[in-house]
Design an enzyme around this catalytic site. Structure first.
Site, PDB file in Angstrom:
ATOM      1  N   ASP A  13      -4.557   3.582  -1.773  1.00 33.80           N
ATOM      2  CA  ASP A  13      -5.608   3.928  -0.793  1.00 33.80           C
ATOM      3  C   ASP A  13      -6.091   5.355  -0.979  1.00 33.80           C
ATOM      4  O   ASP A  13      -5.373   6.300  -0.667  1.00 33.80           O
ATOM      5  CB  ASP A  13      -5.057   3.777   0.635  1.00 33.80           C
ATOM      6  CG  ASP A  13      -5.009   2.332   1.071  1.00 33.80           C
ATOM      7  OD1 ASP A  13      -3.960   1.908   1.602  1.00 33.80           O
ATOM      8  OD2 ASP A  13      -6.008   1.628   0.878  1.00 33.80           O
ATOM      9  N   ASP A  27      -6.868  -6.528   4.412  1.00 33.20           N
ATOM     10  CA  ASP A  27      -6.284  -5.184   4.357  1.00 33.20           C
ATOM     11  C   ASP A  27      -6.201  -4.542   5.734  1.00 33.20           C
ATOM     12  O   ASP A  27      -7.212  -4.153   6.307  1.00 33.20           O
ATOM     13  CB  ASP A  27      -7.145  -4.312   3.422  1.00 33.20           C
ATOM     14  CG  ASP A  27      -6.509  -2.976   3.135  1.00 33.20           C
ATOM     15  OD1 ASP A  27      -7.161  -2.139   2.492  1.00 33.20           O
ATOM     16  OD2 ASP A  27      -5.360  -2.755   3.551  1.00 33.20           O
ATOM     17  N   GLY A  28      -4.953  -4.480   6.248  1.00 33.66           N
ATOM     18  CA  GLY A  28      -4.748  -3.785   7.520  1.00 33.66           C
ATOM     19  C   GLY A  28      -3.981  -4.628   8.515  1.00 33.66           C
ATOM     20  O   GLY A  28      -4.466  -5.685   8.929  1.00 33.66           O
ATOM     21  N   GLY A  29      -2.801  -4.161   8.882  1.00 35.09           N
ATOM     22  CA  GLY A  29      -2.035  -4.836   9.924  1.00 35.09           C
ATOM     23  C   GLY A  29      -1.382  -6.131   9.502  1.00 35.09           C
ATOM     24  O   GLY A  29      -1.026  -6.975  10.333  1.00 35.09           O
ATOM     25  N   MET A  86      -8.507   8.281   0.121  1.00 34.50           N
ATOM     26  CA  MET A  86      -9.269   8.692   1.312  1.00 34.50           C
ATOM     27  C   MET A  86      -9.717  10.137   1.139  1.00 34.50           C
ATOM     28  O   MET A  86      -8.933  10.996   0.729  1.00 34.50           O
ATOM     29  CB  MET A  86      -8.393   8.582   2.561  1.00 34.50           C
ATOM     30  CG  MET A  86      -7.884   7.176   2.799  1.00 34.50           C
ATOM     31  SD  MET A  86      -6.820   7.130   4.263  1.00 34.50           S
ATOM     32  CE  MET A  86      -6.390   5.387   4.255  1.00 34.50           C
ATOM     33  N   MET A 100     -11.623  -5.684   5.621  1.00 33.65           N
ATOM     34  CA  MET A 100     -10.765  -4.781   6.404  1.00 33.65           C
ATOM     35  C   MET A 100     -10.455  -5.444   7.736  1.00 33.65           C
ATOM     36  O   MET A 100     -11.379  -5.871   8.440  1.00 33.65           O
ATOM     37  CB  MET A 100     -11.485  -3.456   6.643  1.00 33.65           C
ATOM     38  CG  MET A 100     -11.716  -2.593   5.407  1.00 33.65           C
ATOM     39  SD  MET A 100     -10.211  -2.148   4.543  1.00 33.65           S
ATOM     40  CE  MET A 100      -9.342  -1.223   5.805  1.00 33.65           C
ATOM     41  N   SER A 126       0.841  -1.200   0.000  1.00 29.84           N
ATOM     42  CA  SER A 126       0.000   0.000   0.000  1.00 29.84           C
ATOM     43  C   SER A 126       0.875   1.248   0.000  1.00 29.84           C
ATOM     44  O   SER A 126       1.681   1.447   0.931  1.00 29.84           O
ATOM     45  CB  SER A 126      -0.892   0.039   1.247  1.00 29.84           C
ATOM     46  OG  SER A 126      -1.408   1.358   1.400  1.00 29.84           O
TER      47      SER A 126
END
Ligand code: DX5
Ligand code: ZN
Length: 218
Positions: free
Chosen positions: A34, A174-176, A36, A136, A9
């Protein structure tokens, strides 16, 4: 190319040297962009022009995750900017199937994303309209957050539904995602792995991509 797909990302990249950072991950499968808007999520990142600039320096597929209100108004801009897949949030539209059909009619792959608080069950019947689903595993808006392992139950539900229906819809987490969390995600049935801070925060981003791919392939 078969799964696993590693998608760095660029939210975590060095914006003053974005082209160099994209080139550093030439061994990745996709570039995750990403978007936003500061309304759907409490952060503002970048838009179509930066997306087009990234498209200009890589042949990798652009996996464009739009965390924005009124996504219907923006898909043409991101298709023009070079998006290969546009993933919008189901929480931001009242007709996710219509939007998916429009994306495909315009030659763009269609995806939907669901926030941690959104159940996946209501969308299982519509999977045939989608090339990708983003689960997510953090609240959308920022990189560098802690992985939420409880989100893997949604991955298992999706995996079962996609396999039973004989679909090829890709499941992306998606995330961490990092070396400590990717294995459990792969075991739950994830195909594509977004990683921002774990890749661009590493001394050697390309080596980080390879390590993530190795762990996801086990
Ligand atoms: C968060 C974004 C994620 C984020 C991932 O709203 O959708 O793609 O950039 O960053 P890491 O991998 O650092 O959690
Ligand atoms: Zn994302």
């Amino acid at each position: 190319m078969p799964a696993p797909y590693i998608a760095p990302s660029i939210l975590a990249a060095d914006y003053a040297n974005l082209g160099d950072d994209v080139e550093k991950v030439a061994n990745a499968d996709w570039i995750h962009v990403d978007i936003m808007d500061g309304h759907f999520v409490p952060n503002l990142s970048f838009g179509p022009d930066v997306t087009a600039a990234v498209d200009g320096v890589t042949d990798q597929e652009l996996d464009v995750h739009i965390m924005i209100e009124e996504p219907e108004k923006w898909i043409d801009a991101y298709i023009k900017a070079g998006a290969d897949t546009i993933i919008f949030h189901v929480e931001a539209t009242d007709d996710h199937v219509a939007l998916a059909k429009e994306l495909r009619e315009k030659g763009c792959k269609a995806g939907f994303a669901i926030k941690p608080g959104t159940p996946v069950e209501p969308y299982l019947a519509d999977l045939e309209h989608f090339d990708e689903v983003i689960v997510m595993s953090v609240e959308p808006g920022f990189g560098g957050q802690k992985f939420m392992p409880e989100m893997l139950d949604k991955v298992r539900t999706l995996r079962k539904a996609i396999d039973e229906k004989g679909l090829h819809t890709i499941i992306e987490i998606d995330g961490g995602i990092n070396e400590d969390t990717i294995t459990q995600a792969a075991e739950a049935g994830v195909d594509a792995f977004v990683a921002g801070s774990a890749v661009f925060g590493a001394a050697d981003p390309a080596a980080a991509v390879e390590k993530l791919r190795e762990l996801a392939s086990k």
